[in-house]
Scaffold this motif. Structure first.
Motif, short mmCIF file in Angstrom:
data_model
loop_
_atom_site.label_atom_id
_atom_site.label_comp_id
_atom_site.label_asym_id
_atom_site.label_seq_id
_atom_site.Cartn_x
_atom_site.Cartn_y
_atom_site.Cartn_z
N GLY A 79 0.82 -1.21 0.00
CA GLY A 79 0.00 0.00 0.00
C GLY A 79 0.86 1.26 0.00
N PHE A 80 1.95 1.25 0.77
CA PHE A 80 2.85 2.40 0.75
C PHE A 80 3.47 2.58 -0.64
N THR A 82 2.21 2.14 -3.44
CA THR A 82 1.29 2.77 -4.39
C THR A 82 1.44 4.29 -4.41
N LYS A 83 2.08 4.84 -3.39
CA LYS A 83 2.29 6.30 -3.34
C LYS A 83 3.50 6.73 -4.15
N ALA A 84 4.31 5.77 -4.60
CA ALA A 84 5.54 6.09 -5.33
C ALA A 84 5.29 6.02 -6.83
N ASP A 85 6.25 6.51 -7.59
CA ASP A 85 6.18 6.50 -9.05
C ASP A 85 7.46 5.91 -9.62
N ALA A 135 8.60 3.09 -7.28
CA ALA A 135 7.41 2.24 -7.11
C ALA A 135 7.77 0.79 -7.36
N TYR A 140 7.32 -2.13 -4.63
CA TYR A 140 6.53 -3.35 -4.81
C TYR A 140 7.38 -4.59 -4.61
N TRP A 154 9.49 4.63 5.16
CA TRP A 154 9.31 5.87 5.93
C TRP A 154 10.26 6.95 5.43
N TRP A 176 11.54 7.28 2.53
CA TRP A 176 11.11 7.73 1.20
C TRP A 176 9.86 8.59 1.27
N LEU A 194 6.86 7.56 2.16
CA LEU A 194 5.69 6.80 1.75
C LEU A 194 4.85 6.34 2.94
N TRP A 249 5.14 6.58 11.76
CA TRP A 249 5.26 5.15 11.48
C TRP A 249 6.39 4.46 12.25
#
Length: 150
Positions: free
Chosen positions: A66-67, A69-72, A76, A80, A120, A122, A124, A129
């Protein structure tokens, strides 16, 4: 660091119950005997910790996913990839008896903390946390150590 929100703190602490229960049944023979007779052997000593520990490592893979999914882009893809490690670790490393599996879970939770830190760092994961994860991980490691070393 900001304060941990109440709901994640309470739910995180509640999630420690099987680890703490397992540790208590390792150090308290009458409690272990009662639990085995009334709840079954799976809910005693290291066995509840091993089963639940594998579940939690898998759950935490989902949290990290889930974290991610905030990256590109490449971050990302890295997120994953890293996110699946705790679940795969739990799957492949929790066989071979309670001592070996417990030790591997300890390594898995320590590794998870390193992954938590990366996500954390990064940006994300929430700001609070690491404060939560260090607390929970310390308690999990202490509880697992009872099954491994006592």
């Amino acid at each position: 660091m900001t304060t941990i929100p109440r709901a994640p703190l309470i739910l995180g602490l509640a999630g420690l119950i099987p680890f703490i229960w397992g540790a208590l049944t390792v150090v308290n023979e009458p409690l272990a005997t009662w639990a085995a007779a009334n709840l079954g052997g799976r809910f005693v000593g290291p066995y509840i910790q091993l089963f639940y520990g594998a579940v939690i490592l898998s759950f935490m893979s989902g949290v990290l996913w889930g974290f991610a999914t905030k990256a590109d882009g490449p971050q990302a893809a890295t997120g994953y990839t890293l996110a699946v490690i705790p679940a795969l670790w739990a799957f492949f490393m929790t066989g071979g008896g309670p001592v070996g599996a417990g030790m591997n879970l300890m390594f898995g939770f320590a590794g998870l903390l390193a992954l938590d830190f990366a996500f954390w760092r990064w940006g994300l994961a929430p700001e609070w946390w690491m404060k939560l994860r260090v607390l929970l991980t310390a308690i999990v490691l202490i509880c697992l150590a009872t099954g491994v070393f006592l």
